[in-house]
Write a protein that holds these residues in place. Structure first.
Motif, mmCIF file in Angstrom:
data_model
loop_
_atom_site.group_PDB
_atom_site.id
_atom_site.type_symbol
_atom_site.label_atom_id
_atom_site.label_comp_id
_atom_site.label_asym_id
_atom_site.label_seq_id
_atom_site.Cartn_x
_atom_site.Cartn_y
_atom_site.Cartn_z
ATOM 1 N N LYS A 86 0.765 -1.229 0.104
ATOM 2 C CA LYS A 86 0.079 -0.043 -0.028
ATOM 3 C C LYS A 86 0.714 1.156 -0.061
ATOM 4 C CE LYS A 86 -2.688 0.973 3.625
ATOM 5 N NZ LYS A 86 -3.901 1.012 4.807
ATOM 6 N N LEU A 87 1.913 1.255 0.488
ATOM 7 C CA LEU A 87 2.767 2.459 0.882
ATOM 8 C C LEU A 87 3.363 2.968 -0.556
ATOM 9 C CD1 LEU A 87 4.314 4.582 2.516
ATOM 10 C CD2 LEU A 87 6.027 3.109 3.204
ATOM 11 N N LYS A 88 3.663 1.563 -1.587
ATOM 12 C CA LYS A 88 4.366 1.994 -2.858
ATOM 13 C C LYS A 88 3.284 2.614 -3.522
ATOM 14 C CE LYS A 88 5.291 -0.736 -6.727
ATOM 15 N NZ LYS A 88 6.407 -0.169 -7.388
ATOM 16 N N ALA A 89 2.143 2.442 -3.408
ATOM 17 C CA ALA A 89 0.997 3.006 -4.413
ATOM 18 C C ALA A 89 0.884 4.359 -3.661
ATOM 19 C CB ALA A 89 -0.378 2.168 -4.259
ATOM 20 N N THR A 90 0.925 4.712 -2.224
ATOM 21 C CA THR A 90 0.680 6.199 -1.843
ATOM 22 C C THR A 90 1.783 6.863 -2.189
ATOM 23 O OG1 THR A 90 -0.450 5.127 -0.017
ATOM 24 C CG2 THR A 90 0.047 7.179 0.136
ATOM 25 N N ILE A 91 2.989 6.326 -2.286
ATOM 26 C CA ILE A 91 4.256 7.025 -2.579
ATOM 27 C C ILE A 91 4.269 7.448 -4.040
ATOM 28 C CG2 ILE A 91 6.656 6.859 -3.205
ATOM 29 C CD1 ILE A 91 6.918 5.528 -0.219
ATOM 30 N N GLU A 92 3.906 6.532 -4.874
ATOM 31 C CA GLU A 92 3.778 6.876 -6.367
ATOM 32 C C GLU A 92 2.772 7.671 -6.688
ATOM 33 O OE1 GLU A 92 3.654 2.728 -8.093
ATOM 34 O OE2 GLU A 92 5.872 2.823 -7.904
ATOM 35 N N LYS A 93 1.435 7.703 -5.890
ATOM 36 C CA LYS A 93 0.588 8.652 -6.221
ATOM 37 C C LYS A 93 1.014 10.095 -5.786
ATOM 38 C CE LYS A 93 -4.180 9.599 -5.342
ATOM 39 N NZ LYS A 93 -5.344 9.429 -4.217
ATOM 40 N N LYS A 94 1.835 10.259 -4.876
ATOM 41 C CA LYS A 94 2.351 11.608 -4.286
ATOM 42 C C LYS A 94 3.313 12.015 -5.162
ATOM 43 C CE LYS A 94 2.566 14.673 -0.526
ATOM 44 N NZ LYS A 94 1.768 15.400 0.134
ATOM 45 N N TYR A 95 4.378 11.212 -5.251
ATOM 46 C CA TYR A 95 5.734 11.769 -5.615
ATOM 47 C C TYR A 95 5.997 11.109 -7.066
ATOM 48 C CZ TYR A 95 6.116 13.015 -0.986
ATOM 49 O OH TYR A 95 6.041 13.241 0.391
ATOM 50 N N GLY A 96 5.207 10.180 -7.677
ATOM 51 C CA GLY A 96 5.588 9.924 -8.992
ATOM 52 C C GLY A 96 6.317 8.576 -9.011
ATOM 53 N N PHE A 101 10.680 10.275 -4.649
ATOM 54 C CA PHE A 101 10.374 10.421 -3.420
ATOM 55 C C PHE A 101 11.708 10.447 -2.508
ATOM 56 C CE2 PHE A 101 10.489 7.650 0.546
ATOM 57 C CZ PHE A 101 10.103 8.434 1.536
ATOM 58 N N LYS A 102 12.654 9.531 -2.918
ATOM 59 C CA LYS A 102 13.913 9.523 -2.254
ATOM 60 C C LYS A 102 14.811 10.834 -2.568
ATOM 61 C CE LYS A 102 18.388 7.204 -2.823
ATOM 62 N NZ LYS A 102 19.070 6.225 -3.861
ATOM 63 N N GLN A 103 14.576 11.303 -3.825
ATOM 64 C CA GLN A 103 15.203 12.682 -3.990
ATOM 65 C C GLN A 103 14.741 13.585 -3.132
ATOM 66 O OE1 GLN A 103 18.250 12.733 -5.309
ATOM 67 N NE2 GLN A 103 18.064 10.578 -5.934
ATOM 68 N N GLU A 104 13.409 13.791 -3.121
ATOM 69 C CA GLU A 104 12.499 14.844 -2.398
ATOM 70 C C GLU A 104 13.131 14.478 -0.685
ATOM 71 O OE1 GLU A 104 11.224 17.215 -2.994
ATOM 72 O OE2 GLU A 104 9.757 18.024 -1.625
ATOM 73 N N ASP A 126 -2.362 11.901 4.875
ATOM 74 C CA ASP A 126 -1.373 12.267 3.753
ATOM 75 C C ASP A 126 -0.057 11.970 4.006
ATOM 76 O OD1 ASP A 126 -0.801 12.695 1.199
ATOM 77 O OD2 ASP A 126 -1.006 15.168 1.416
ATOM 78 N N LEU A 127 0.882 11.556 3.098
ATOM 79 C CA LEU A 127 2.272 11.380 3.452
ATOM 80 C C LEU A 127 2.776 12.936 3.463
ATOM 81 C CD1 LEU A 127 3.377 8.412 1.405
ATOM 82 C CD2 LEU A 127 2.989 8.485 3.811
#
Ligand SMILES: [Fe+2]
Length: 190
Positions: A86-96, A101-104, A126-127
């Motif tokens: 689930k976290l993968k999907a949320t990260i991809e939704k928010k950061y692409g 995400f890592k760079q941010e 929200d993350l």
């Protein structure tokens, strides 16, 4: 707290981790025990119940315990270095992408002034990525920490000297996303 050395060598040295766990983390635990018998999270969430002249020391030491436990528990170079559920999907939704995400996360880490941590938190469902000074904890601001990096010099100076960037890169190779995903699942359960 015990962490097998195979979890982190050679990305962090045994000397760094021994000092970090047995001296520094233990110091926060011992000082907190002398201040209150409450567990650290309860102490942070109910800080207004304590005498005003004890609150600063309680917050500092309870935060030191919570922040270090979060950090130590997520370090295992044999774990999964990227989320899968689930976290993968949320990260991809928010950061692409996870890489974005890592760079941010790294960009915000570099903005921290002085000692402290960068956290991935859950805020209003929200993350978000936030910096906290010294031993402040996201729990004090209605946020739930999901992952953090210790950016106090004691976390990396023996191994990376002033090269904080190299330490942050190593940190991403140490992260165990099985642990981090469990935290996220728990935080989003309700
Ligand atoms: Fe630390």
């Amino acid at each position: 707290m015990f962490i097998p050395i195979t979890n982190y060598i050679p990305l962090l040295s045994e000397e760094t981790m021994n000092l970090h766990i047995q001296k520094l983390y233990k110091g926060y635990l011992d000082r907190l025990k002398n201040l209150t018998t409450d567990d650290p999270l309860k102490a942070v969430l109910n800080i207004s119940d304590y005498p005003i002249n004890k609150r600063g020391q309680i917050l500092y030491n309870a935060g030191g315990v919570l922040n270090h436990e979060l950090y130590f528990e997520e370090l295992n170079q044999h774990g999964s270095h990227e989320p899968k559920k689930k976290l993968k999907a949320t990260i991809e939704k928010k950061y692409g992408t996870f890489e974005n995400f890592k760079q941010e996360f790294i960009r915000i880490s570099n903005q921290l002034v002085g000692s402290g941590y960068t956290f991935l938190v859950l805020r209003n469902n929200d993350l978000d990525i936030v910096n906290m000074s010294n031993q402040e904890t996201p729990y004090s601001y209605d946020m739930v920490p999901i992952m953090n990096i210790d950016l106090w010099e004691h976390a990396y100076y023996l191994d990376y000297k002033t090269d904080k960037g190299k330490y942050i890169e190593a940190f991403f190779k140490l992260l165990d996303f099985d642990v981090i995903e469990n935290r996220y699942e728990q935080a989003t359960q309700n």
